[in-house]
Design an enzyme around this catalytic site. Sequence first.
Site, mmCIF file in Angstrom:
data_model
loop_
_atom_site.group_PDB
_atom_site.id
_atom_site.type_symbol
_atom_site.label_atom_id
_atom_site.label_comp_id
_atom_site.label_asym_id
_atom_site.label_seq_id
_atom_site.Cartn_x
_atom_site.Cartn_y
_atom_site.Cartn_z
ATOM 1 N N GLU A 168 9.491 -2.152 -0.044
ATOM 2 C CA GLU A 168 9.723 -0.924 -0.818
ATOM 3 C C GLU A 168 11.192 -0.536 -0.900
ATOM 4 O O GLU A 168 11.594 0.546 -0.466
ATOM 5 C CB GLU A 168 8.890 0.229 -0.252
ATOM 6 N N GLU A 388 0.077 -3.332 0.595
ATOM 7 C CA GLU A 388 -0.272 -2.033 1.201
ATOM 8 C C GLU A 388 -1.145 -1.245 0.239
ATOM 9 O O GLU A 388 -0.924 -1.268 -0.971
ATOM 10 C CB GLU A 388 0.964 -1.169 1.495
HETATM 11 C C1 BG6 Z 1 4.740 3.014 2.427
HETATM 12 C C2 BG6 Z 1 5.462 2.384 3.583
HETATM 13 O O1 BG6 Z 1 5.706 3.671 1.674
HETATM 14 O O2 BG6 Z 1 3.822 3.995 2.665
HETATM 15 C C3 BG6 Z 1 4.756 2.561 4.914
HETATM 16 O O3 BG6 Z 1 5.757 1.043 3.328
HETATM 17 C C4 BG6 Z 1 4.254 3.958 5.022
HETATM 18 O O4 BG6 Z 1 5.630 2.184 5.926
HETATM 19 C C5 BG6 Z 1 3.220 4.171 3.945
HETATM 20 O O5 BG6 Z 1 3.741 4.318 6.264
HETATM 21 C C6 BG6 Z 1 2.585 5.528 3.991
HETATM 22 O O6 BG6 Z 1 3.564 6.505 3.953
HETATM 23 P P1 BG6 Z 1 3.497 7.749 4.908
HETATM 24 O O7 BG6 Z 1 4.704 8.535 4.620
HETATM 25 O O8 BG6 Z 1 2.243 8.467 4.547
HETATM 26 O O9 BG6 Z 1 3.446 7.191 6.286
#
Ligand code: BG6
Length: 488
Positions: A168, A388
Amino acid sequence: HGQLDPFPRNFLWGAASAAYQIEGGWDAEGKGPSIWDQFTKIPGKTFEGTNGDVAVDHYHRYKEDVALMAEMGLKAYRFSVAWSRILPEGAGEVNEAGLQFYENLIDELRAHQIEPVLTLYHWDIPQALQDKYNGWESRKAIDDFDHYARILFDRFKDKVKYWVSFNEQNVFTALGYRWQAHPPNVSDVKRMFEANHIINLANAKAIQSFRELVPNGQIGPSFGYGPMYSFDCAPDNVLAALNGEEFQNHWWLDVYVHGKYPKVTFKQLDRLGIAPTIEASDEVLLQAARPDFLGVNYYHGGTVRANEIECPIQENEQELEKDFQATDPYLMKPKDEQAQTPETSMFTSVSNPHLETTKWGWEIDPVGIRIALRRLQNRYDLPMMVTENGLGAYDELKADKTIDDDYRIQYLKDHVVELQKAITDGVELIGYCAWSFTDLLSWLNGYQKRYGFVYIDRDEKDEQELERIPKKSYYWYKEVIETNGSDL
Ligand code: BG6
């Protein structure tokens, strides 16, 4: 699902994590600090002052975690390497204990037939390099990153097939350099675009080294992709959505895949005097580094309208939890509405009246993942891996030590159904790594915003025993894997 194609036979059903969010052991066995070790100690930056010093102690409990993965039948596990574990100073001396930790993890995964997916960079540049030359703002970081990457390529080339270069880049550059929400805690959009360009070069150089050292492996970036929608069919709004798509997405992806910045956004940045400085040889390097696949991190997209048009809808402001911290560039808006920003005249973000949001204000949009994959397949024509996707939610550990996270099952199921439709459409999808395997530190949101299949019994104030407890979603996903998604 009579008319849907089945998931491919070797589909990588996986889960993902990142070093700082799970490992702990922040200075164990020679590890140096990263910019996150320093940033989370600044008062007021994170929820209840949480940090990753201990996190969920995966550094010491990786065997237990892998055993739970194996029990679940997981086919792939995506994790990141902490650069400052390998090179405590960012460059120079290698810390063998750090390398050994990842080797042990990889061996443990492979012993259980779990495909390791290794991310080189999930936001944690060594603090030493930040101090020495301002990290990603210096071209010196290109060679230092390459040196680090080559150490990993050399060591793990026979054990790891899938590699992610940067996680990202769009998110960490925006939050770190524009919105002052992540390290290095800067709010300067010009510096953001300069650093971003240098990271593009670092990405390209490391991919070149990969071609030399890991000829049989596959490498690609993981991009935080959100498809842009037009608020309605007014042509001006449709044009704004095109602008939004280019500014938020193609700005990075076109460079990864074609080695070129998209023209409209470049011109807009140039007008504002914030376009990156491009040297003569840069384009050659960028164009020589086409990835093998695209990693797609999908949580939600964004909806936009033209700036000139009076918007008839109310801005549908969500009731957000009081501890809400915006952790997503799509949700950020310039504070000074009059100021000239890159978005000025390109688009204005609005809420999508058709979508509900999570408690943290993230839209829930399963069809968006199909739209995302379709658009990316059409424009870039590379195989993709969803690296993800998941739901951040409060979970309740009940007295009988169970966690009924039906809402998470619903969320994941709705997205997986759309993946199958995307595959049926013709999208080349090799895997799906849900975020996340265990609960973990949600960067700015502490431990209350949970994503895992496995509950970790700790909170902001008390690490407790860090007990691992599979949630209901763990058993659901186990069955999805067992049946290769044929019984959703
Ligand atoms: C993504 C990241 O942006 O979203 C993760 O790659 C992150 O590392 C995930 O944990 C969720 O975001 P957040 O802020 O809800 O933890």
